[in-house]
Design an enzyme around this catalytic site. Structure first.
Site, short mmCIF file in Angstrom:
data_model
loop_
_atom_site.label_atom_id
_atom_site.label_comp_id
_atom_site.label_asym_id
_atom_site.label_seq_id
_atom_site.Cartn_x
_atom_site.Cartn_y
_atom_site.Cartn_z
N LEU A 1 28.40 45.98 78.97
CA LEU A 1 27.94 46.90 80.01
C LEU A 1 28.99 47.98 80.27
O LEU A 1 30.20 47.72 80.17
CB LEU A 1 27.67 46.11 81.30
CG LEU A 1 26.50 45.11 81.18
CD1 LEU A 1 26.52 44.12 82.34
CD2 LEU A 1 25.17 45.85 81.13
N HIS B 1 31.54 32.41 80.80
CA HIS B 1 32.15 32.54 79.48
C HIS B 1 32.56 31.15 79.00
O HIS B 1 33.18 30.39 79.76
CB HIS B 1 33.36 33.46 79.55
CG HIS B 1 34.01 33.66 78.22
ND1 HIS B 1 33.43 34.44 77.23
CD2 HIS B 1 35.14 33.16 77.68
CE1 HIS B 1 34.19 34.41 76.16
NE2 HIS B 1 35.24 33.65 76.40
N MET C 1 23.99 39.49 75.79
CA MET C 1 24.86 39.86 74.66
C MET C 1 25.08 41.38 74.51
O MET C 1 25.35 41.85 73.41
CB MET C 1 24.31 39.28 73.36
CG MET C 1 24.19 37.76 73.36
SD MET C 1 25.76 36.93 73.75
CE MET C 1 26.63 37.18 72.21
N ASN D 1 29.57 36.51 85.46
CA ASN D 1 29.30 36.12 84.07
C ASN D 1 29.85 34.72 83.84
O ASN D 1 30.79 34.30 84.51
CB ASN D 1 30.01 37.10 83.13
CG ASN D 1 29.79 36.76 81.67
OD1 ASN D 1 28.68 36.48 81.24
ND2 ASN D 1 30.86 36.77 80.88
C1 GRF Z 1 26.71 30.23 76.85
O1 GRF Z 1 27.63 29.46 76.15
C2 GRF Z 1 27.41 31.25 77.70
O2 GRF Z 1 28.62 30.79 78.23
C3 GRF Z 1 27.66 32.36 76.73
O3 GRF Z 1 26.52 32.40 75.92
C4 GRF Z 1 25.90 31.12 75.91
C5 GRF Z 1 24.49 31.32 76.38
O4 GRF Z 1 23.75 30.15 76.34
N1 GRF Z 1 27.98 33.59 77.42
P1 GRF Z 1 22.39 30.04 77.15
O5 GRF Z 1 21.53 31.24 76.71
O6 GRF Z 1 22.71 30.09 78.60
O7 GRF Z 1 21.78 28.76 76.71
#
Ligand code: GRF
Length: 215
Positions: free
Chosen positions: A96, A112, A93, A110
């Site tokens: 970068l 998404h 989160m 990544n």
């Molecule tokens: C996932 O939905 C991912 O796509 C997003 O954040 C969430 C992370 O979930 N970027 P986790 O930590 O992998 O369970």
């Protein structure tokens, strides 16, 4: 061919990280998870990584205040000794900077929870429902300095149902995430993904959208 060594960056529960770790347990998987790094000391994913016997590190962004560059240097220093080939963001989160992204050009990916380029940013499921979207999904893409942009490697769609709640849609998308992230990592680690004019070719051709649209 030696397996590609992967670092996963997380901030939270780490379910995508677990999906990658589980896929990499397969003898034939072309990548191994060398390290998991979290910027959140209490991330649930850290414990799950340790349980799986994976090396972990914490680089707490708070220790660096507003100095994002110093944070990223610490991140890079944590990754360095592990001789890593690829970095996977999995619910990481922090934005970068171009400096860090430049260190990992075409090696940083990544996931998404939306069909990019729709619904970049946060709260994608609620926004898809509010927009009346009929399809939603997940995307694995290379990271570039512009957020949630970058060449798309794999994308899979799910339907948005008339009575969907945010939680129901999120669960449907998450199941897709856990499938396409290992798939994308496999394709890259096998050297099957090429970037041409900001688009990914898989085995030399643009890969189609996967998911309910095909069925
Ligand atoms: C996932 O939905 C991912 O796509 C997003 O954040 C969430 C992370 O979930 N970027 P986790 O930590 O992998 O369970």
């Amino acid at each position: 061919m030696p397996k590609k060594r992967v670092t996963i960056l997380i901030s939270g529960r780490g379910s995508n990280m677990v999906a990658l770790i589980e896929a990499a347990r397969d003898r034939d998987f072309p990548a191994e998870i060398a390290l998991v790094v979290s910027n959140e000391p209490t991330a649930q994913g850290l414990e799950r990584a340790r349980d799986a016997g994976i090396a972990t590190a914490v680089v707490d962004h708070r220790a660096f205040g507003k100095d994002r560059r110093a944070f990223e240097h610490a991140l890079q220093a944590a990754i360095g000794p592990h001789r890593v080939d690829l970095v996977c963001l999995a619910g990481f989160m922090r934005l970068l900077t171009p400096w860090f992204i430049g260190q990992w050009e075409a090696k940083l990916i990544n996931i998404h929870p939306a069909l990019l380029p729709s619904f970049k940013g946060l709260d994608t499921h609620a926004r898809a429902i509010a927009a009346g979207a009929k399809q939603h999904g997940a995307t694995v893409h290379f990271v570039v300095p512009e957020m949630d942009s970058g060449p798309i490697i794999v994308q899979e769609a799910v339907p948005v149902l008339p009575d969907d709640t945010e939680a129901a849609l999120a669960a449907r998308v998450l199941a897709v995430e856990h499938r396409i992230y290992p798939l994308a990592l496999r394709l890259i680690a096998e050297g099957r993904v090429r970037i041409e004019n900001n688009r990914c070719l898989v085995d030399g051709i643009p890969a189609p959208l996967a998911g309910f649209g095909d069925r």
